[in-house]
Design a protein around this motif. Structure first.
Motif, mmCIF file in Angstrom:
data_model
loop_
_atom_site.group_PDB
_atom_site.id
_atom_site.type_symbol
_atom_site.label_atom_id
_atom_site.label_comp_id
_atom_site.label_asym_id
_atom_site.label_seq_id
_atom_site.Cartn_x
_atom_site.Cartn_y
_atom_site.Cartn_z
ATOM 1 N N LEU A 1 0.810 -1.213 0.000
ATOM 2 C CA LEU A 1 0.000 0.000 0.000
ATOM 3 C C LEU A 1 0.849 1.273 0.000
ATOM 4 O O LEU A 1 0.340 2.351 -0.308
ATOM 5 C CB LEU A 1 -0.945 -0.010 1.204
ATOM 6 N N ASP B 1 -2.272 1.870 -4.952
ATOM 7 C CA ASP B 1 -3.646 1.931 -4.456
ATOM 8 C C ASP B 1 -4.328 0.603 -4.751
ATOM 9 O O ASP B 1 -4.218 0.075 -5.871
ATOM 10 C CB ASP B 1 -4.426 3.045 -5.153
ATOM 11 N N PHE C 1 -9.522 0.795 6.699
ATOM 12 C CA PHE C 1 -8.924 2.040 7.182
ATOM 13 C C PHE C 1 -8.384 1.877 8.605
ATOM 14 O O PHE C 1 -7.310 2.410 8.935
ATOM 15 C CB PHE C 1 -9.944 3.176 7.139
ATOM 16 N N ARG D 1 -4.955 2.709 7.620
ATOM 17 C CA ARG D 1 -5.064 4.166 7.498
ATOM 18 C C ARG D 1 -5.074 4.611 6.034
ATOM 19 O O ARG D 1 -4.573 5.669 5.663
ATOM 20 C CB ARG D 1 -3.926 4.863 8.257
ATOM 21 N N LYS D 2 -5.638 3.780 5.216
ATOM 22 C CA LYS D 2 -5.857 4.085 3.804
ATOM 23 C C LYS D 2 -7.207 3.509 3.405
ATOM 24 O O LYS D 2 -7.763 2.658 4.101
ATOM 25 C CB LYS D 2 -4.761 3.465 2.918
#
Length: 378
Positions: free
Chosen positions: A122, A126, A147, A151-152
């Motif tokens: 990551l 993406d 997430f 944290r994406k």
């Protein structure tokens, strides 16, 4: 520069692989799409596969007409186990200024957390998820989970693919079914020319089956193959056992193939074909694998302490997609969750049905039920 990467075993490459690439090219405005056949994908080790060279050749044929699509031999040339984080890092060095998208199916999204070094993937790319018919995913829930972990967020490709799998294609191929709805013509030609995905004795076994029974056996094989990899049972073994299990269903005891067959006890007519089927498999088809013979021998009655192959065949025979009896959908859910619990529930259902219909209950079935009842984990 936008580059999308689609990895997989492509064993074989099918129509939905091609459609996903086309959708990605349109929706993500890609300048290049890299299709990456794996050498040995970690989640599919132990499965019967076409060779890396054959899978690469089929992918080259399938994607040859798609503009700006490259089939890469990087993972095949690297050898060993294929890990996506290494692949992404390699292409980052090759294209340092590119924006990378990693295409995965919704089924792979669930497994992404267990991939090797997902955080490193990551950092460079993406994640783009492709949905599929029959495999509904609650993307809002998955986004929150994703997430919280990374944290994406992941992207969702605005395309829903048909529910096609390479496993299904291999089973259909072994049973001699039409592959045109699933594969391009040049890939079909390659498979036929190189005799890929054939399983010895299957076509001979089909000669003993009426068309309706042959379709049933194929559906049994499809269901068996879906879980075989989980239990490290070779796909060809599951396909062969499925093809053989009902070969004696319509064979009279006076048939020359059953000369020498005998039983030491009386069995209900509905159960007899499992024993004659095992005899036919051994003496006509020359099957020597005792696990396959036992899977055929007990696929109707069950027995205590069955092998994993025996349990899979017993359950797939009872629960394949052509079955429509009450509660079959719920029983199928157990098949994919807990195979021993499914054995208990299916045997219980079978015994209730036999009692209600006034049919003879074979003592071995009762012993099997008691065994799985006593060994429940629930």
């Amino acid at each position: 520069m936008n580059i999308a990467i689609l990895g997989g075993s492509f064993d074989p490459v099918h129509a939905e692989h091609i459609n996903i690439v086309r959708a990605a090219a349109e929706k993500l405005n890609t300048d290049k799409i890299i299709v990456m056949p794996a050498f040995v994908p970690p989640h599919k080790q132990g499965k019967n596969m076409a060779s890396a060279q054959d899978r690469f050749a089929m992918a080259k044929l399938a994607f040859s007409k798609i503009k700006n699509c490259e089939v890469s031999s990087y993972e095949i040339n690297a050898g060993g186990t294929s890990y996506t984080y290494l692949t992404v890092a390699y292409f980052r060095k090759k294209y340092p200024d590119a924006r990378f998208y990693l295409l995965v199916g919704s089924d792979m999204l669930k497994d992404f957390y267990s991939w090797k070094n997902p955080e490193l993937i990551l950092e460079e790319a993406d994640l783009v998820v492709c949905n599929r018919e029959g495999d509904p995913v609650n993307f809002k829930t998955e986004q929150l989970k994703f997430f919280a972990k990374f944290r994406k967020v992941f992207k969702v490709l605005d395309y829903v693919g048909r529910n096609i799998s390479s496993t299904k294609v291999r089973v259909l191929c072994a049973f001699g079914e039409d592959l045109k709805p699933y594969l391009t013509e040049d890939v079909i030609d390659y498979i036929e020319a190189n005799q890929l995905y054939r399983v010895p004795h299957v076509k001979d076994a089909l000669r003993y089956l009426k068309p309706v029974r042959a379709k049933h056996s194929m559906r049994v094989a499809l269901m068996a193959a879906e879980v075989g990899m989980k239990y490290k049972i070779p796909e060809s073994t599951l396909i062969l056992a499925s093809a053989l299990h009902d070969t004696a269903k319509n064979l009279d005891l006076s048939a020359p193939e059953l000369f020498g067959f005998s039983l030491t006890e009386n069995v209900p007519p509905s159960v007899l074909h499992q024993f004659t089927g095992a005899y036919l498999a051994e003496h006509t088809f020359g099957i020597t694998d005792e696990d396959i013979l036992n899977a055929v021998r007990y696929h109707t009655s069950g027995r205590p302490n069955m092998s994993m192959l025996e349990k899979i065949l017993f359950l797939a025979d009872m629960l394949e997609q052509g079955r429509t009896f009450p509660h079959v959908k719920k029983l199928r859910e157990w098949y994919y969750k807990d195979i021993n619990e499914c054995m208990y529930r299916c045997l219980r259902h079978q015994i209730k049905y036999l009692k209600k219909s006034g049919a003879t209950i074979y003592p071995l079935t009762l012993r099997a039920f008691e065994y799985y009842k006593e060994n429940r984990s629930h």
